[in-house]
Design a protein around this motif. Structure first.
Motif, PDB file in Angstrom:
ATOM      1  N   VAL A  66       0.858  -1.190   0.000  1.00  0.00           N
ATOM      2  CA  VAL A  66       0.000   0.000   0.000  1.00  0.00           C
ATOM      3  C   VAL A  66       0.892   1.237   0.000  1.00  0.00           C
ATOM      4  N   ARG A  67       0.719   2.094  -0.981  1.00  0.00           N
ATOM      5  CA  ARG A  67       1.552   3.292  -1.114  1.00  0.00           C
ATOM      6  C   ARG A  67       1.040   4.390  -0.188  1.00  0.00           C
ATOM      7  N   LEU A  68       1.778   4.618   0.889  1.00  0.00           N
ATOM      8  CA  LEU A  68       1.469   5.690   1.827  1.00  0.00           C
ATOM      9  C   LEU A  68       2.761   6.435   2.148  1.00  0.00           C
ATOM     10  N   ARG A  69       2.612   7.656   2.643  1.00  0.00           N
ATOM     11  CA  ARG A  69       3.800   8.425   3.029  1.00  0.00           C
ATOM     12  C   ARG A  69       4.582   7.706   4.114  1.00  0.00           C
ATOM     13  N   ALA A  70       3.867   7.184   5.102  1.00  0.00           N
ATOM     14  CA  ALA A  70       4.505   6.468   6.205  1.00  0.00           C
ATOM     15  C   ALA A  70       3.752   5.168   6.435  1.00  0.00           C
ATOM     16  N   ALA A  71       4.492   4.124   6.753  1.00  0.00           N
ATOM     17  CA  ALA A  71       3.858   2.838   7.030  1.00  0.00           C
ATOM     18  C   ALA A  71       3.094   2.947   8.347  1.00  0.00           C
ATOM     19  N   PRO A  72       1.834   2.543   8.361  1.00  0.00           N
ATOM     20  CA  PRO A  72       1.043   2.664   9.588  1.00  0.00           C
ATOM     21  C   PRO A  72       1.454   1.625  10.631  1.00  0.00           C
ATOM     22  N   GLU A  73       1.367   2.017  11.890  1.00  0.00           N
ATOM     23  CA  GLU A  73       1.605   1.089  12.978  1.00  0.00           C
ATOM     24  C   GLU A  73       0.353   0.223  13.103  1.00  0.00           C
ATOM     25  N   LEU A  74       0.535  -1.094  13.175  1.00  0.00           N
ATOM     26  CA  LEU A  74      -0.593  -2.013  13.203  1.00  0.00           C
ATOM     27  C   LEU A  74      -0.903  -2.471  14.616  1.00  0.00           C
ATOM     28  N   HIS A  75      -2.176  -2.490  14.924  1.00  0.00           N
ATOM     29  CA  HIS A  75      -2.672  -2.983  16.210  1.00  0.00           C
ATOM     30  C   HIS A  75      -3.701  -4.059  15.893  1.00  0.00           C
ATOM     31  N   PHE A  76      -3.722  -5.121  16.678  1.00  0.00           N
ATOM     32  CA  PHE A  76      -4.648  -6.217  16.424  1.00  0.00           C
ATOM     33  C   PHE A  76      -5.606  -6.398  17.596  1.00  0.00           C
ATOM     34  N   GLU A  77      -6.876  -6.578  17.256  1.00  0.00           N
ATOM     35  CA  GLU A  77      -7.934  -6.815  18.241  1.00  0.00           C
ATOM     36  C   GLU A  77      -8.798  -7.963  17.748  1.00  0.00           C
ATOM     37  N   LEU A  78      -9.351  -8.724  18.692  1.00  0.00           N
ATOM     38  CA  LEU A  78     -10.295  -9.769  18.316  1.00  0.00           C
ATOM     39  C   LEU A  78     -11.585  -9.132  17.837  1.00  0.00           C
ATOM     40  N   ASP A  79     -12.162  -9.666  16.794  1.00  0.00           N
ATOM     41  CA  ASP A  79     -13.452  -9.190  16.307  1.00  0.00           C
ATOM     42  C   ASP A  79     -14.537  -9.969  17.042  1.00  0.00           C
ATOM     43  N   THR A  80     -15.276  -9.276  17.867  1.00  0.00           N
ATOM     44  CA  THR A  80     -16.324  -9.919  18.656  1.00  0.00           C
ATOM     45  C   THR A  80     -17.719  -9.589  18.136  1.00  0.00           C
ATOM     46  N   ALA A  81     -17.821  -8.940  16.999  1.00  0.00           N
ATOM     47  CA  ALA A  81     -19.120  -8.516  16.463  1.00  0.00           C
ATOM     48  C   ALA A  81     -20.034  -9.713  16.187  1.00  0.00           C
ATOM     49  N   LEU A  82     -19.501 -10.782  15.603  1.00  0.00           N
ATOM     50  CA  LEU A  82     -20.333 -11.942  15.300  1.00  0.00           C
ATOM     51  C   LEU A  82     -20.816 -12.606  16.579  1.00  0.00           C
ATOM     52  N   ASP A  83     -19.935 -12.737  17.568  1.00  0.00           N
ATOM     53  CA  ASP A  83     -20.338 -13.311  18.851  1.00  0.00           C
ATOM     54  C   ASP A  83     -21.451 -12.488  19.485  1.00  0.00           C
ATOM     55  N   TYR A  84     -21.297 -11.172  19.426  1.00  0.00           N
ATOM     56  CA  TYR A  84     -22.307 -10.277  19.994  1.00  0.00           C
ATOM     57  C   TYR A  84     -23.641 -10.434  19.267  1.00  0.00           C
ATOM     58  N   ALA A  85     -23.608 -10.496  17.958  1.00  0.00           N
ATOM     59  CA  ALA A  85     -24.840 -10.651  17.175  1.00  0.00           C
ATOM     60  C   ALA A  85     -25.527 -11.977  17.483  1.00  0.00           C
ATOM     61  N   MET A  86     -24.746 -13.035  17.637  1.00  0.00           N
ATOM     62  CA  MET A  86     -25.327 -14.340  17.960  1.00  0.00           C
ATOM     63  C   MET A  86     -25.941 -14.330  19.354  1.00  0.00           C
ATOM     64  N   ARG A  87     -25.295 -13.637  20.294  1.00  0.00           N
ATOM     65  CA  ARG A  87     -25.828 -13.548  21.658  1.00  0.00           C
ATOM     66  C   ARG A  87     -27.147 -12.778  21.660  1.00  0.00           C
ATOM     67  N   ILE A  88     -27.216 -11.675  20.919  1.00  0.00           N
ATOM     68  CA  ILE A  88     -28.460 -10.896  20.818  1.00  0.00           C
ATOM     69  C   ILE A  88     -29.559 -11.744  20.184  1.00  0.00           C
ATOM     70  N   ASP A  89     -29.212 -12.512  19.153  1.00  0.00           N
ATOM     71  CA  ASP A  89     -30.189 -13.380  18.492  1.00  0.00           C
ATOM     72  C   ASP A  89     -30.739 -14.407  19.473  1.00  0.00           C
ATOM     73  N   ARG A  90     -29.859 -15.013  20.294  1.00  0.00           N
ATOM     74  CA  ARG A  90     -30.326 -15.986  21.298  1.00  0.00           C
ATOM     75  C   ARG A  90     -31.280 -15.327  22.283  1.00  0.00           C
ATOM     76  N   VAL A  91     -30.948 -14.119  22.722  1.00  0.00           N
ATOM     77  CA  VAL A  91     -31.816 -13.409  23.667  1.00  0.00           C
ATOM     78  C   VAL A  91     -33.172 -13.122  23.033  1.00  0.00           C
ATOM     79  N   MET A  92     -33.160 -12.668  21.787  1.00  0.00           N
ATOM     80  CA  MET A  92     -34.419 -12.331  21.108  1.00  0.00           C
ATOM     81  C   MET A  92     -35.311 -13.551  20.903  1.00  0.00           C
ATOM     82  N   ARG A  93     -34.720 -14.724  20.860  1.00  0.00           N
ATOM     83  CA  ARG A  93     -35.491 -15.957  20.648  1.00  0.00           C
ATOM     84  C   ARG A  93     -36.020 -16.569  21.944  1.00  0.00           C
ATOM     85  N   GLN A  94     -35.648 -16.032  23.091  1.00  0.00           N
ATOM     86  CA  GLN A  94     -36.152 -16.556  24.367  1.00  0.00           C
ATOM     87  C   GLN A  94     -37.657 -16.313  24.445  1.00  0.00           C
TER      88      GLN A  94
END
Length: 139
Positions: A94-122
């Motif tokens: 990727v052509r940028l002026r400066a290489a970006p510093e990378l940070h990594f995080e777990l993506d919990t969006a799918l887990d959250y959506a599945m948990r909300i779906d389970r709650v809505m189905r109670q």
């Protein structure tokens, strides 16, 4: 004529979104090649679901998950250790002026959506939703 800058509540700029998506593609390509010396990453199946860029494009947060399963903590730590090498690989792609510093995080969006779906189905929640809907129709 003065330039008006949007405040932080306005969300990311088009440039931030475009560059973040390019970085996501570059990271995904590097991870797919699997050229890691780290044994924790050698057989890892990691997907980059989203990348968010800081306003100055100097920091990128990559949200990652395991392909079809949870990402083990050891692999997340290994990604963080490999961040300098990954930064170099992204800078080549990727052509940028400066290489970006990378940070990594777990993506919990799918887990959250599945948990909300389970709650809505109670049964008690579904019953309350039906009552609320009936009250809205009576008005």
């Amino acid at each position: 004529m003065t330039k008006r800058h949007a405040g932080p509540a306005a969300g990311p700029s088009q440039r931030q979104l475009r560059v973040a998506e390019e970085v996501r593609h570059a990271l995904a390509a590097v991870l797919a090649r699997g050229e890691f010396r780290d044994p924790d990453l050698a057989t890892a199946r990691i997907t980059v679901t989203e990348v968010r860029a800081s306003p100055d494009l100097k920091h990128m947060t990559a949200f990652v998950s395991g392909l079809g399963r949870d990402l083990p903590e050891a692999q997340l730590r290994a990604l963080k250790r490999a961040a300098p090498w990954l930064r170099t690989q992204v800078a080549k792609a990727v052509r940028l002026r400066a290489a970006p510093e990378l940070h990594f995080e777990l993506d919990t969006a799918l887990d959250y959506a599945m948990r909300i779906d389970r709650v809505m189905r109670q049964p008690e929640v579904a019953r309350d939703l039906v009552r609320k809907d009936e009250e809205g129709e009576a008005e």
